[in-house]
Design a protein around this motif. Structure first.
Motif, PDB file in Angstrom:
ATOM      1  N   ALA A 145       0.821  -1.199   0.000  1.00 44.49           N
ATOM      2  CA  ALA A 145       0.000   0.000   0.000  1.00 44.49           C
ATOM      3  C   ALA A 145       0.860   1.257   0.000  1.00 44.49           C
ATOM      4  N   GLN A 146       2.034   1.183   0.583  1.00 47.37           N
ATOM      5  CA  GLN A 146       2.920   2.334   0.663  1.00 47.37           C
ATOM      6  C   GLN A 146       4.344   1.888   0.362  1.00 47.37           C
ATOM      7  N   VAL A 147       4.972   2.522  -0.604  1.00 48.46           N
ATOM      8  CA  VAL A 147       6.383   2.287  -0.906  1.00 48.46           C
ATOM      9  C   VAL A 147       7.139   3.574  -0.605  1.00 48.46           C
ATOM     10  N   ASP A 148       8.108   3.487   0.272  1.00 44.21           N
ATOM     11  CA  ASP A 148       8.950   4.635   0.602  1.00 44.21           C
ATOM     12  C   ASP A 148      10.408   4.243   0.397  1.00 44.21           C
ATOM     13  N   ILE A 149      11.083   4.952  -0.457  1.00 46.52           N
ATOM     14  CA  ILE A 149      12.512   4.743  -0.678  1.00 46.52           C
ATOM     15  C   ILE A 149      13.194   6.077  -0.407  1.00 46.52           C
ATOM     16  N   LYS A 150      14.153   6.074   0.503  1.00 44.08           N
ATOM     17  CA  LYS A 150      14.798   7.317   0.920  1.00 44.08           C
ATOM     18  C   LYS A 150      16.284   7.278   0.592  1.00 44.08           C
ATOM     19  N   ASP A 151      16.728   8.315  -0.072  1.00 41.87           N
ATOM     20  CA  ASP A 151      18.155   8.544  -0.343  1.00 41.87           C
ATOM     21  C   ASP A 151      18.831   7.297  -0.921  1.00 41.87           C
ATOM     22  N   SER A 152      18.211   6.723  -1.925  1.00 41.66           N
ATOM     23  CA  SER A 152      18.775   5.550  -2.596  1.00 41.66           C
ATOM     24  C   SER A 152      19.799   5.999  -3.634  1.00 41.66           C
ATOM     25  N   GLN A 153      20.990   5.418  -3.568  1.00 39.58           N
ATOM     26  CA  GLN A 153      22.042   5.764  -4.520  1.00 39.58           C
ATOM     27  C   GLN A 153      21.589   5.490  -5.946  1.00 39.58           C
ATOM     28  N   LEU A 154      21.755   6.452  -6.856  1.00 42.19           N
ATOM     29  CA  LEU A 154      21.447   6.269  -8.268  1.00 42.19           C
ATOM     30  C   LEU A 154      22.659   5.706  -8.991  1.00 42.19           C
ATOM     31  N   VAL A 155      22.423   4.673  -9.799  1.00 48.99           N
ATOM     32  CA  VAL A 155      23.495   4.037 -10.557  1.00 48.99           C
ATOM     33  C   VAL A 155      23.055   3.897 -12.006  1.00 48.99           C
ATOM     34  N   PHE A 156      23.846   4.453 -12.933  1.00 48.45           N
ATOM     35  CA  PHE A 156      23.586   4.236 -14.349  1.00 48.45           C
ATOM     36  C   PHE A 156      24.145   2.868 -14.724  1.00 48.45           C
ATOM     37  N   ILE A 157      23.258   2.000 -15.201  1.00 48.33           N
ATOM     38  CA  ILE A 157      23.605   0.604 -15.386  1.00 48.33           C
ATOM     39  C   ILE A 157      23.599   0.209 -16.864  1.00 48.33           C
ATOM     40  N   GLY A 158      23.817   1.215 -17.754  1.00 49.57           N
ATOM     41  CA  GLY A 158      23.834   0.926 -19.184  1.00 49.57           C
ATOM     42  C   GLY A 158      22.480   0.462 -19.668  1.00 49.57           C
ATOM     43  N   TYR A 159      22.439  -0.728 -20.262  1.00 46.29           N
ATOM     44  CA  TYR A 159      21.186  -1.293 -20.749  1.00 46.29           C
ATOM     45  C   TYR A 159      20.557  -2.269 -19.743  1.00 46.29           C
ATOM     46  N   GLY A 160      21.198  -2.449 -18.595  1.00 45.28           N
ATOM     47  CA  GLY A 160      20.624  -3.318 -17.573  1.00 45.28           C
ATOM     48  C   GLY A 160      20.575  -4.775 -17.969  1.00 45.28           C
ATOM     49  N   VAL A 161      21.598  -5.223 -18.706  1.00 50.20           N
ATOM     50  CA  VAL A 161      21.602  -6.578 -19.275  1.00 50.20           C
ATOM     51  C   VAL A 161      22.698  -7.423 -18.632  1.00 50.20           C
ATOM     52  N   ASP A 162      22.336  -8.635 -18.245  1.00 54.12           N
ATOM     53  CA  ASP A 162      23.309  -9.653 -17.845  1.00 54.12           C
ATOM     54  C   ASP A 162      23.051 -10.872 -18.720  1.00 54.12           C
ATOM     55  N   ALA A 163      23.882 -11.029 -19.768  1.00 49.80           N
ATOM     56  CA  ALA A 163      23.705 -12.089 -20.767  1.00 49.80           C
ATOM     57  C   ALA A 163      24.996 -12.889 -20.878  1.00 49.80           C
ATOM     58  N   PRO A 164      25.182 -13.922 -20.065  1.00 53.76           N
ATOM     59  CA  PRO A 164      26.439 -14.683 -20.081  1.00 53.76           C
ATOM     60  C   PRO A 164      26.776 -15.263 -21.450  1.00 53.76           C
ATOM     61  N   GLU A 165      25.747 -15.715 -22.189  1.00 55.24           N
ATOM     62  CA  GLU A 165      26.027 -16.339 -23.482  1.00 55.24           C
ATOM     63  C   GLU A 165      26.536 -15.332 -24.511  1.00 55.24           C
ATOM     64  N   ARG A 166      26.348 -14.061 -24.220  1.00 47.37           N
ATOM     65  CA  ARG A 166      26.867 -13.013 -25.102  1.00 47.37           C
ATOM     66  C   ARG A 166      28.062 -12.294 -24.488  1.00 47.37           C
ATOM     67  N   GLN A 167      28.541 -12.831 -23.391  1.00 44.89           N
ATOM     68  CA  GLN A 167      29.683 -12.254 -22.684  1.00 44.89           C
ATOM     69  C   GLN A 167      29.445 -10.769 -22.383  1.00 44.89           C
ATOM     70  N   TRP A 168      28.295 -10.513 -21.759  1.00 41.55           N
ATOM     71  CA  TRP A 168      27.911  -9.128 -21.477  1.00 41.55           C
ATOM     72  C   TRP A 168      27.258  -9.051 -20.092  1.00 41.55           C
ATOM     73  N   ASN A 169      27.745  -8.151 -19.262  1.00 45.15           N
ATOM     74  CA  ASN A 169      27.155  -7.972 -17.938  1.00 45.15           C
ATOM     75  C   ASN A 169      27.263  -6.514 -17.522  1.00 45.15           C
ATOM     76  N   ASP A 170      26.152  -5.804 -17.621  1.00 45.42           N
ATOM     77  CA  ASP A 170      26.116  -4.401 -17.230  1.00 45.42           C
ATOM     78  C   ASP A 170      26.190  -4.211 -15.718  1.00 45.42           C
ATOM     79  N   TYR A 171      26.047  -5.290 -14.966  1.00 48.83           N
ATOM     80  CA  TYR A 171      26.105  -5.214 -13.505  1.00 48.83           C
ATOM     81  C   TYR A 171      27.476  -5.620 -12.956  1.00 48.83           C
ATOM     82  N   ALA A 172      28.433  -5.852 -13.825  1.00 52.50           N
ATOM     83  CA  ALA A 172      29.733  -6.359 -13.390  1.00 52.50           C
ATOM     84  C   ALA A 172      30.408  -5.382 -12.431  1.00 52.50           C
ATOM     85  N   GLY A 173      30.882  -5.923 -11.321  1.00 49.59           N
ATOM     86  CA  GLY A 173      31.709  -5.145 -10.405  1.00 49.59           C
ATOM     87  C   GLY A 173      30.974  -4.194  -9.492  1.00 49.59           C
TER      88      GLY A 173
END
Length: 580
Positions: A145-173
């Motif tokens: 009923a209520q969602v409150d998120i306070k001072d959450s760090q913003l992260v630019f994550i590219g395309y937001g893709v983790d595709a091991p078969e394509r050797q691609w992980n925007d979340y790496a590290g």
């Protein structure tokens, strides 16, 4: 496709009994209740064959103001499913879910309080408020009923893709638990036009917003935002705003256990550019970096706080299921499907017209399966295999009706021969071609080719492969489960005006009517002879499959082939003969 309508109470329905263990009756007329609803059938004299006048009659009913935009959970749903049921019964089909015409689909309706929704970015002590509708849209799938998120760090994550078969992980590290990820729509390589990254301009499953939000949840993010751009999304901001305003629907967590972020939504490209600039970043340069291998996530010198109040109600909607039993192998079935839902009625809108009638999207598809059902039912020789006609709900909310059906099929998936999906047919006249969305996927295309040859036509792929249409309609749930599915659309090389006229018609619809109140039936200007020609081809394909005994498969290398081979190992290497 993709959102919904005002909220009204839905009538309580009996739970449907799956037919998995039952054998369909072999008499097509047995237990078929004749249609008595004159409001549904009227005085129109329907023909046995696929007919433009009959098709128009169905579209006019389904897209009329009386049906209120066919919103799930509204009186428009009741009118819609009863109309489809009445047509199936009039034709002589049997109830397709045991003794029931309906399959109940549980849903959670969540309506955000848009007026009080708050999203504020803090950069260097200064704040930037983002307004719902003009700067962003936000919602929750958690049922909170209520969602409150306070001072959450913003992260630019590219395309937001983790595709091991394509050797691609925007979340790496990086650990994004509790953070808010901001990402681009579409795939790596899209904006750069790099054919060596993913499929270049052709969208993959990783480019869809549904995947991106699910992946963010799997990574533990508190919230996820997609930066809108018209080219990457293949639709403007008004489509996003219309689709994410009003009630939103999901399957209950017990029926769809995929992880969910606390809040998910979109921000405009303009709002994102300003936010990134305030944080000392150039969004254009980051976009370019995200299109290169080795991209690393970029934490922004900014935080996000949001407050969202929502009302959630557990309801249900209905798939409509009609069966034409096979005379020899009734336990094997071909499926024709279309979604019946659209965006309903949006209260409080200015401009006079607030009913989203959805004439093209997707009264045309529902009219199509009714017409095909009538032609097949009235054929002189009944089909050897069964044919299931499936009108599904909640496509606009994330393909939920078909997702539920695939999890609870009335014909087992390993006995489902093929699926034909009809969604948003174009009333623009005859064409020299027919569009196969996701062309190059399955052996169903081998069965299509000789029939098109007979019409002196050809199959082409969709012109805008960047739009990811293959992942945006109900056949996709069958495909993921392994069942070969063909999604055809109207041709674009028109006999009257050629490719230029076809492209112009498509652009006009997308710009002016798609997911807008202007998607009306227009009898004075619609040309239905091309749709009739397309439906005759698709109906013949189903008849050939019903009588020929083939088991089409996916082409080698298709990602869905493994699932089909697993369910039908003996037929894994077989290829169907050409259609007659």
């Amino acid at each position: 496709m993709r959102a919904t309508t005002l909220s009204l109470a839905l009538l309580t329905l009996c739970a449907c009994t799956p037919r998995g263990e039952q054998q369909p009756k072999t008499d097509p007329q047995a237990d078929a209740t004749p249609a008595t609803d004159t409001a549904a059938t009227g005085s129109h004299a329907f023909k046995d064959a696929i007919d433009a006048g009959d098709f128009a009659e169905h579209v006019k009913h389904l897209a009329s103001d009386e049906f209120g935009g066919r919103g799930p959970g509204t009186p428009g749903e009741d009118k819609t499913v009863e109309y489809i049921k009445a047509q199936f019964a009039r034709i002589g089909l049997q109830p397709g879910n045991g003794s029931d015409w309906f399959q109940t689909v549980p849903m959670v309706e969540t309506t955000a309080d848009e007026a009080s929704a708050s999203m504020v970015a803090t950069v260097g002590g200064a704040t930037q408020a983002l307004k719902f509708g003009s700067d962003m849209v936000i919602g929750t799938r958690t049922g909170q009923a209520q969602v409150d998120i306070k001072d959450s760090q913003l992260v630019f994550i590219g395309y937001g893709v983790d595709a091991p078969e394509r050797q691609w992980n925007d979340y790496a590290g990086i650990d994004v638990k509790g953070k808010t990820v901001v990402m681009l729509v579409n795939d790596p390589g899209f904006h750069a036009g790099d054919a060596k990254l993913f499929d270049g301009k052709r969208m993959t499953w990783y480019g869809r917003w549904t995947y991106k939000f699910e992946e963010a949840a799997r990574k533990g993010a508190a919230a996820a935002l997609i930066i809108h751009d018209t080219e990457g999304a293949s639709y403007g901001w008004d489509v996003v705003k219309n689709s994410w305003s009003g009630p939103q629907y999901d399957l209950p967590a017990k029926d769809d256990p995929a992880p969910r972020v606390s809040a998910q939504g979109w921000i405009t490209g303009e709002a994102a550019t300003a936010l990134f600039k305030a944080a000392g970043q150039d969004l254009g340069k980051l976009r370019a970096a995200a299109n290169k291998r080795g991209f690393k996530p970029v934490p922004l010198d900014a935080t996000l706080s949001l407050a969202l109040k929502s009302t959630s109600v557990e309801k249900s909607s209905r798939n409509v299921v009609g069966l034409l039993p096979g005379s020899e192998t009734p336990d094997e079935a071909i499926v024709y499907m279309a979604h019946w839902d659209h965006l309903g009625t949006h209260e409080g809108e200015t401009g006079g017209d607030n009913i989203y009638n959805g004439a093209v999207d997707n009264a045309t598809g529902v009219a199509a399966i009714i017409e095909i059902a009538e032609a097949m039912r009235k054929a002189k020789v009944p089909p050897k295999r069964s044919t299931l006609f499936l009108a599904v709900t909640l496509e606009e909310s994330g393909l939920l009706g078909s997702k539920y059906y695939v999890a609870h099929p009335v014909i087992p998936l390993d006995k489902t021969v093929a699926v034909f999906n009809l969604d948003a047919l174009s009333p623009v006249g005859k064409a020299r071609d027919i569009t196969v969305v996701g062309q190059g996927s399955s052996q169903l295309e081998d069965l299509l080719k000789p029939l098109l040859d007979g019409q002196k036509r050809k199959a082409v792929g969709e012109s805008n492969t960047a739009a990811g249409y293959y992942f945006r309609s109900d056949h996709f749930n069958f495909a993921k489960a392994g069942v070969p599915a063909l999604y055809i659309d109207s041709g674009t090389d028109l006999l009257d005006g050629g490719q230029a006229a076809g492209d112009a018609g498509g652009k006009d619809y997308t710009d002016n009517r798609y997911h807008k109140a202007g998607d009306h039936y227009d009898g004075a200007n619609w040309k239905l002879d091309g749709i009739v020609q397309d439906l005759e081809v698709v109906a013949t394909m189903g008849t050939n499959l019903a009588n020929g005994g083939q088991w089409p498969n996916w082409y080698a290398g298709n990602p869905f082939k493994a699932a089909r081979d697993a369910m039908r190992p003996a037929a894994a290497a077989s290829a169907p003969p050409a259609a007659k």
